[in-house]
Design a protein around this motif. Structure first.
Motif, mmCIF file in Angstrom:
data_model
loop_
_atom_site.group_PDB
_atom_site.id
_atom_site.type_symbol
_atom_site.label_atom_id
_atom_site.label_comp_id
_atom_site.label_asym_id
_atom_site.label_seq_id
_atom_site.Cartn_x
_atom_site.Cartn_y
_atom_site.Cartn_z
ATOM 1 N N UNK A 211 23.344 47.062 41.533
ATOM 2 C CA UNK A 211 24.278 46.113 40.934
ATOM 3 C C UNK A 211 25.495 47.068 40.447
ATOM 4 N N UNK A 212 25.035 48.322 40.242
ATOM 5 C CA UNK A 212 26.006 49.303 39.600
ATOM 6 C C UNK A 212 26.712 49.982 40.559
ATOM 7 N N UNK A 213 26.243 49.747 41.914
ATOM 8 C CA UNK A 213 26.600 50.422 43.224
ATOM 9 C C UNK A 213 26.027 51.970 43.024
ATOM 10 N N UNK A 214 24.913 51.943 42.366
ATOM 11 C CA UNK A 214 24.352 53.382 42.233
ATOM 12 C C UNK A 214 23.455 53.591 43.474
ATOM 13 N N UNK A 215 23.672 53.797 44.549
ATOM 14 C CA UNK A 215 22.511 54.017 45.776
ATOM 15 C C UNK A 215 21.669 55.393 45.427
ATOM 16 N N UNK A 216 22.113 56.122 44.938
ATOM 17 C CA UNK A 216 21.132 57.133 44.665
ATOM 18 C C UNK A 216 20.115 56.871 43.817
ATOM 19 N N UNK A 217 20.386 56.108 42.625
ATOM 20 C CA UNK A 217 19.578 55.541 41.755
ATOM 21 C C UNK A 217 18.389 54.817 42.496
ATOM 22 N N UNK A 242 24.203 44.856 48.508
ATOM 23 C CA UNK A 242 24.946 44.833 47.579
ATOM 24 C C UNK A 242 25.282 45.925 46.846
ATOM 25 N N UNK A 243 24.177 46.905 46.789
ATOM 26 C CA UNK A 243 24.560 48.169 46.456
ATOM 27 C C UNK A 243 25.656 48.955 47.115
#
Lengths: 1434, 95
Positions: A211-217, A242-243
């Motif tokens: 949701x934050x766009x944090x693919x790494x996480x 979504x990510x």
């Protein structure tokens, strides 16, 4: 990425187990599945992320599956928690089901309630946490998260221990609220609490990163999952879409779909939805459209709910212009209305109210007509929207625009009013004023009470400025405050009324307007409003002096300031009517004890004309006031104030105040019902003598009344009222004869009420003649008179019963003509059905026809069914079929078609079946026909044919019809048929399998058949059905009640009605309690075998019951003759309970059973122990035992018993002769004939028996020797008896012997004995006693006859005729009865009512006419009557 | 000043009383009374307001002077006040 996603293949390999479960059934059974919870969480909710906006209600059921962890706590706490949980869940779930959402107030209420009571359970906590997400669309997401944190902390303080489910729930709420948080911190927090994350946790954390766009996480978490070998599902892929999109990388987002395919997962609607939302957030309408079209081509359809998410995404991202294109694609199915509402609310919360309005307007009208929200009032759609707009402070001009639009679109009839309501509720004065101005422009009336909600706010704070402000606004809007406004909402803010008056007069100019003033109702709430439409004055506001005066008067009265009230009344010249302040004044009186003030005020009202100007003047008005005063008081209050009231009335009398008699009567009734009739005479003083007659105060009984009636008549005074009263009393005493006599006697003074009561009395007594005569008399009096409906129905019933069909139909016509309102329409059915069972074809047909043509009832299936029943009862099936078909043609209903078909099948009437089926199929469709036929085959056991029918291609499940048949099977306990039905419908399309099994289990539960239930459980698994919780619970209960292992956790059902559910089953009841309950139930139902089986079960499990339980079981077993079992229970009980003894009754039963089994020694022991423990055995048990010993010739033991029970003989009413007879019998049995004779003779001649002749019957002895054919003994005893008679004048023995000869049919011996000893014929009491006794026994007519033949003089005692008739009646000997009747008639012997009644009953039973009028009352009545006569000889 | 007088049934037994429910908030006693006057003489009209909120609870007792008037009221199938369908039934007394 690909490496991370590899585990997906693993899922598919393992997933094959789940695969068949995934599709259709899950959509219906989400969350109710009986799988382990973790599995449910993933399977049942496959699209948690995609549902971030709109959730569905079923999440609650998953919650409910959680078991409480507080198992160590006491049962009561546990129970309380369950109750609390159920309570909360029911409230929340109702809200969600009705509106698709939860309101903040509701959740807060529940939260506070739970905090207040303390000790919340862990699943209750879960429930609260889960409710803080998208189910609160009216709250901003940030507020929702705040709320969830508050709940989380508070519950933790209250001692809730959180487990993984709680953390997962919290995560879910974060996701739904788009709350920004650090997933690593969250994991650390869980670790700190020593909670292991599971697959669901990881999936949601991935979603949080995405949701934050944090693919790494997200990748990091995926790595965790991989190391733990957790499967990667479609959900994870969707979140990754979504990510990537939120990361701004649409390319990769799109690529995820192909990665999925590579991993062997075909992208489903969830994945596409994620992609679509991603496009929408970018405002990329073209791609949205392309994707949607592509989906349609691949048969991937989105539901309305999904499309609404896209709408939300577009709007929130600032592209409202594309909303309409998505709306066009929506189908607006009814079931999505709550979702539509939620979407609108969320949009308003996001300040996107224009889009919300656009959606509202695009809802198809047809959809809205029957929704929950406006079920009661059509055209009120949009309330939720307007309300939320008001809450969100949407500006007035926008609201006005919306209202106009809603009205224009005919969605809402009165949007302005509703918006005003919301504004008033929220106390938004400015908005409310604007709205009212707008309403005024539309010429909608503005009423004073519209301002009350605004005033309440200021009143509480005593904000005088605010109040004046509102009053001014009222005037501005042309609304004049009324007395209520002043009294209830303005004055209370001021310290006293005077200051209020001053302040108001400073601010507003007093004027006098003639105003309509409404009456004041009752104390407590002064509620009436009055208003007038006046143009506002340029300067200041007008104050109506009268209104102020009235308000002040009321307030002072309510506060009990009677002094002030009096001075106000004296000083004022206003023309306010008493009725406008009566209620307040009554309350004031009740609050004051000053009788002088009471009287003075009353006098003031009475004499000062202007308070009682309304006709008919002060007498009526003041009387009415007194009535109200008495009526408003409670019983105890009147009783307490009795003396004061008396003084008051006397003072009124002195003041020459009078009241009308009608009102006096009312007061009298009230005083009677307050139980202070003593006051009646004091009130009676006040009656206005000019109009009154003599007062009748007390309720007389019928004979008094009759006397009074006669007196009145002789004095030539009006008797109407008394006559009616007497008739009514006689009717209530059910004394028809007397009532009719009275009626005839005073015919000319009868009134309608009396007739009406008589008619229904006659109907009740089946006296059709008199009923009809009375009816005609009423008609002659006044043909327009209408009786009440019950009387008409009673008449119809009795007429039909007597075959007077035409008269009955005439009554029906009258009902129609006079427009009588029938309340109980089932009465018709009962009348018809009764006639149908009697086979009266014409009656049923004509009556039914008449009811229908007159339109007295609607042609329902029930009402038409007698037409078919008629033929079914006569077994004329073709006619029954005709009747059914006819009913359909005439009335559109097909009554009893199932029964008709069953009969046809049983009789093999193929042609008729064909005919019936053609008809049904033509009229109601092929499907109905197939079902009808199917059920008929099932019912008649033709399963093969049934199977063929249900396998017809194209047939689909009809839940209603199937359920009907299931319920029929359950109520008729047809296990086999139901089982077959479940089996045969296995392949039926869309058949709710779970429901079918649920029905089958219900029947198992009823029969307590756990073996079958267990087999069903296996079947359910075989069929791969996910049972609902209620099914599991039912199954669990059956197994547990039978002490079987339950192979699953029994779910606790949140939707169980607490009233229906047995709370003892939903909690862990100790097995003893369950067994005990079962055992006692079996005992109650007298199922001795079941009870014994349960007992043995319990024994196996070493369950110990209380002594009472054992006694009950033993008694039951003894009563059913199971001695060995009873003794076994007794022995076991003795080992379990030290000093266990049976109670008196059980011991007595034991003795009797032992005697029956010929265990005389044991029986004696039982008796001995019972007596030793000071029990009182039943006389029957002692008698049986003694008799048994006598037949064995065991004289010793008889004497032993005699000694033992010596002290008890009188208390338990043992016959003294018991031991004498049996001692003698024992001697005889031992062949000591002489000893026996000697023993008896001595007792008679010199012992106690000689003096007390009546009581000393040795008939038992005679009977036994005759029965046992002990001829020598009989002879010896006969000689003894004769000797006693001839030498000692003791006739009882010889008479007994004579009678015993008769009884045993030895008529010749009897006759010889009589010849030898003529004195027998004079022993009238003994003979009569014998006759009486035998007249009550069936088959003894010949005994009676032979006695009469030998001693004809006995008939001098007239009761003998009664005995004879009774005996004839019992033996249905009509011929003898007729002869007796004729004989008596010839001899003109008076026949009493009982005799006639008996004779009549005999004749009627034999189907012969009764040649005299049958006494109308019941047997019981006459028997009571004759008893009374005997008791009180005149 | 005496103690608070206990509140009793708002219905007066001798009047033929109907119980009216679901009255819209826009109507007060006057409107309700006016409406029911078409069926007969309304002797009593009791529409309690909540002093706390300033709104009424939607229910009202209407006492007619005769049974016929009450029957006339009940015979009419639907009753509308301010365009809203209200629910009318005979007042039942506990005995």
């Amino acid at each position: 990425m690909a490496a991370l996603l590899r585990p997906a293949r693993w899922l598919l390999r393992r997933g094959t187990d789940f695969a068949p479960l995934l599709p259709l059934p899950l959509r219906h059974l989400t969350g109710r599945a009986g799988l382990p919870r973790a599995a449910v969480a993933t399977l049942a909710r496959p699209r948690p992320l995609a549902r971030s906006l709109i959730n569905d209600a079923s999440l609650y059921s998953t919650v409910a599956q959680k078991k409480s962890v507080h198992q160590e706590e006491s049962v009561s706490t546990y129970k309380k928690q369950i109750d609390q949980f159920d309570w909360a869940l029911t409230r929340l779930d109702n809200s969600v089901r009705r509106t698709g959402r939860i309101t903040k107030t509701l959740l807060q209420d529940i939260f506070h309630e739970i905090c207040r009571s303390g000790n919340p359970s862990s699943n209750l906590a879960l429930l609260l946490l889960r409710s803080c997400g998208s189910l609160l669309p009216e709250l901003k997401p940030s507020e929702r998260t705040e709320f969830v944190h508050r709940i989380w902390d508070k519950l933790q303080q209250l001692g809730v221990v959180y487990d993984i489910s709680h953390y997962n729930a919290l995560l879910k709420v974060y996701l739904q609220n788009e709350h920004q948080f650090s997933p690593t911190d969250f994991l650390a927090k869980m670790e700190g609490a020593n909670i292991q994350p599971n697959r669901v946790t990881y999936q949601r954390l991935i979603a949080a990163y995405c949701n934050k766009g944090d693919i790494e996480g997200a990748s990091k978490i995926l790595g965790f999952m991989k190391t733990k070998d957790l499967p990667v599902t479609e959900i994870v892929f969707s979140t990754l879409v979504t990510g990537h999109a939120r990361n701004g990388d649409m390319q990769n987002a799109e690529n995820i779909l192909s990665v999925m395919r590579e991993a062997g997962i075909e992208p489903g609607p969830d994945t596409y939805l994620a992609l679509l939302n991603a496009y929408a957030e970018k405002g990329d309408i073209d791609h949205v459209k392309q994707t949607l079209e592509m989906m349609e081509k691949t048969d991937n359809y989105l539901m309305d709910r999904d499309l609404m998410q896209i709408v939300f995404s577009f709007s929130k991202a600032g592209y409202p212009q594309y909303v309409s294109e998505i709306l066009e694609r929506m189908k607006f199915e009814r079931r999505y209305i709550p979702d539509v509402m939620n979407l609108c609310l969320s949009l308003v919360t996001e300040r996107l109210e224009d889009v919300a309005m656009q959606i509202l307007v695009s809802c198809p009208k047809s959809l809205l007509e029957n929704t929950q929200e406006n079920a009661s009032n059509l055209n009120n759609f949009g309330n939720f929207f307007l309300q939320h707009c008001v809450t969100m402070n949407t500006p007035f001009n926008k609201l006005e625009e919306f209202c106009e639009k809603l009205k224009e679109e005919k969605l809402h009839v009165a949007p302005l009013q509703f918006t005003l309501y919301c504004a008033l509720k929220a106390k938004k004065t400015a908005l409310a004023t604007d709205l009212m101005k707008a309403m005024k422009e539309q010429k909608t009336p503005i009423r004073p009470h519209y301002f009350w909600p605004l005033l309440t706010g200021h009143q509480k704070d005593k904000n005088i400025q605010g109040i004046i402000e509102i009053v001014k606004r009222m005037h501005e809007l042309g609304v004049n405050p009324d007395a209520e406004t002043y009294g209830n909402y303005v004055f209370p803010a001021f310290d006293n009324i005077k200051s209020a008056r001053t302040v108001l007069q400073v601010h507003v100019k007093p004027v006098n307007y003639p105003q309509p003033v409404c009456q004041d109702s009752l104390p407590g709430y002064d509620s009436c409003t009055c208003y007038s439409f006046l143009e506002p004055l340029e300067n200041g506001c007008p104050v109506n002096d009268d209104i102020l005066f009235l308000a002040e008067l009321r307030n002072e009265a309510i506060n009990g300031n009677l002094e002030r009230v009096l001075s106000l009344l004296v000083s004022s010249t206003s023309s306010i009517d008493l009725s406008s302040f009566r209620g307040s004044l009554v309350l004031g009186f009740r609050r004051s004890d000053d009788i002088n003030l009471w009287s003075k005020i009353t006098e003031q009202l009475y004499t000062d004309g202007h308070y009682c100007q309304a006709p008919p003047g002060p007498t009526e008005a003041v009387g009415y006031f007194l009535y109200n005063l008495i009526d408003s008081m409670s019983d105890s209050e009147v009783q307490a104030k009795e003396e004061r009231l008396r003084q008051y009335f006397h003072q009124l009398k002195k003041m020459n105040i009078a009241i009308p008699e009608s009102i006096y009567k009312g007061i009298r009734n009230r005083l009677n019902s307050h139980h202070v009739p003593e006051l009646i005479k004091d009130v009676a003083l006040l009656v206005d003598r000019q109009t009154s007659g003599s007062s009748k105060i007390l309720v007389e009984n019928s004979s008094d009344l009759e006397q009074k009636l006669e007196n009145l008549k002789t004095e030539n005074r009006p008797i109407g009222d008394t006559l009616k009263q007497l008739i009514l009393i006689l009717c209530s005493e059910e004394n028809m004869q007397k009532a009719l006599e009275i009626k005839t006697k005073y015919e000319s003074d009868m009134v309608v009420g009396g007739y009406a009561a008589l008619i229904s009395l006659c109907c009740r007594h089946d006296n059709v003649e008199d009923a009809m005569n009375l009816k005609q008399q009423v008609e002659r009096m006044d043909s327009s008179i209408t009786l009440d409906p019950g009387k008409y129905i009673g008449l119809v019933k009795v007429l039909v019963k007597h075959g007077r069909l035409q008269d009955a139909i005439n009554i029906l016509k009258e009902i129609k003509e006079k427009d009588v309102l029938l309340k109980d329409r089932t009465a018709f059915f009962h009348i018809l059905n009764e006639a149908a069972f009697l086979g009266e074809v014409e009656t049923v047909k004509q009556l039914h026809e008449a009811i229908m043509t007159l339109g007295l009832a609607k042609p329902s299936i029930t009402l038409c069914s007698p037409l078919v029943t008629l033929h079914l009862e006569k077994d004329d099936i073709p006619a029954a079929l005709e009747a059914t078909i006819d009913c359909y043609k005439k009335y559109g209903v097909m009554p009893r078609i199932h029964e008709v078909l069953c009969k046809l099948i049983e009789k093999g009437e193929t042609d008729l079946i064909q005919k019936a089926m053609d008809f049904v199929s033509q009229e109601q469709g092929e499907m109905t026909m197939l079902y009808d036929l199917f059920f008929a085959f099932m019912q008649t056991g033709n399963y093969k044919e049934a199977k063929k029918i249900i396998e017809t291609p194209g047939i689909r499940a009809r839940p209603g019809k199937l359920q009907w048949f299931c319920e029929k099977c359950i109520s008729n306990n047809q296990v086999e048929i139901l089982e077959k039905l479940v089996e045969l419908t296995q392949k039926l399309f869309e058949c709710d399998r779970d429901q079918m099994y649920y029905n089958l289990l219900t029947l198992c539960k009823e029969n307590n058949d756990w073996q079958r239930a267990d087999a069903i459980w296996t079947k359910i698994q075989e069929e791969n059905i996910i049972p609902r919780q209620k099914t599991l619970k039912l199954l669990g209960e059956i197994l547990r009640n039978n002490n079987q292992d339950v192979p699953f956790d029994i779910p606790m059902l949140w939707y169980d009605n607490p009233l229906e559910a047995d709370p003892q089953h939903s909690i862990d009841l100790p097995p003893e309690a369950v067994l005990k309950k079962e055992l006692m139930t079996a005992c109650q139902r007298k199922k001795s075998e079941d009870a014994y089986a349960i007992f043995l079960e319990a024994q196996k499990k070493n369950v110990v019951f209380s002594a009472l339980v054992y006694s009950t079981v033993i008694k039951l077993l003894l009563a059913s003759g199971s001695l060995d079992e009873a003794l076994n229970v007794k022995n076991i009980a003795e080992t379990h309970i030290k000093g266990f003894t049976l109670n008196d009754a059980a011991n007595s039963l034991l003795i009797i059973t032992q005697v029956r089994r010929d265990y005389l020694k044991d029986a004696l022991t039982t008796l001995t122990t019972a007596l030793e423990s000071h029990q009182v055995p039943s006389p029957l048990s002692v008698t049986r035992l003694v008799q048994a010993f006598a037949l064995k010739g065991d004289k010793e033991n008889i004497q032993v018993i005699e000694k033992m029970v010596h002290d008890l003989q009188d208390p338990i009413r043992l016959s003294r002769m018991l031991f004498i007879n049996n001692n003698a019998l024992a001697e005889i049995k031992n062949n000591n004939l002489d000893a026996a004779v000697e023993y008896l003779e001595s007792l008679f001649t010199s012992g106690p028996l000689g003096t007390d002749k009546q009581q000393s019957s040795i008939a038992y002895l005679f009977r036994k020797v005759i029965e046992e054919q002990l001829e020598p003994a009989t002879e010896k005893l006969s000689i003894m008896a004769e000797r006693l008679a001839n030498q000692f004048a003791i006739y009882r023995p010889v008479t007994d012997l004579f009678l015993e000869y008769l009884h045993s049919g030895r008529v010749d011996d009897a006759r010889a004995l009589l010849q030898r000893c003529g004195a027998i014929a004079e022993q009238t009491p003994v003979l009569l006693g014998f006759l009486l006794k035998n007249s009550k026994i069936q088959g003894q007519t010949h005994v009676l006859k032979s006695l009469l033949e030998m001693i004809p003089d006995i008939t001098a005692n007239l009761e003998v005729y009664g005995f004879l008739m009774r005996s004839f009646g019992l033996d249905s000997d009509v011929a003898s009865a007729n002869a007796l009747y004729e004989e008596m008639k010839a001899k003109s012997i008076k026949m009493d009512n009982i005799f006639l009644k008996q004779y009549a009953a005999l004749l009627k039973n034999a189907g012969e006419p009764v040649p005299f009028t049958e006494p109308p009352e019941s047997f019981k009545f006459y028997i009571e009557q004759s008893k009374k006569e005997v008791q009180a000889p005149s | 000043m005496a103690a608070r007088v206990p509140w009793r049934s708002p219905a007066v037994r001798y009047l033929a009383t109907v119980f009216v429910n679901r009255i819209p908030w826009t109507a007060a006693a006057n409107e309700v009374k006016e409406y029911f006057s078409q069926f007969g003489t309304v002797r009593r009209c009791f529409l309690p307001f909540e002093k706390e909120t300033g709104f009424h609870k939607g229910c009202c007792w209407i006492g007619f002077s005769s049974e016929e008037e009450l029957q006339r009221t009940l015979q009419q199938e639907n009753h509308f006040i301010d365009g809203v369908k209200v629910h009318v039934q005979r007042q039942k007394y506990r005995r």
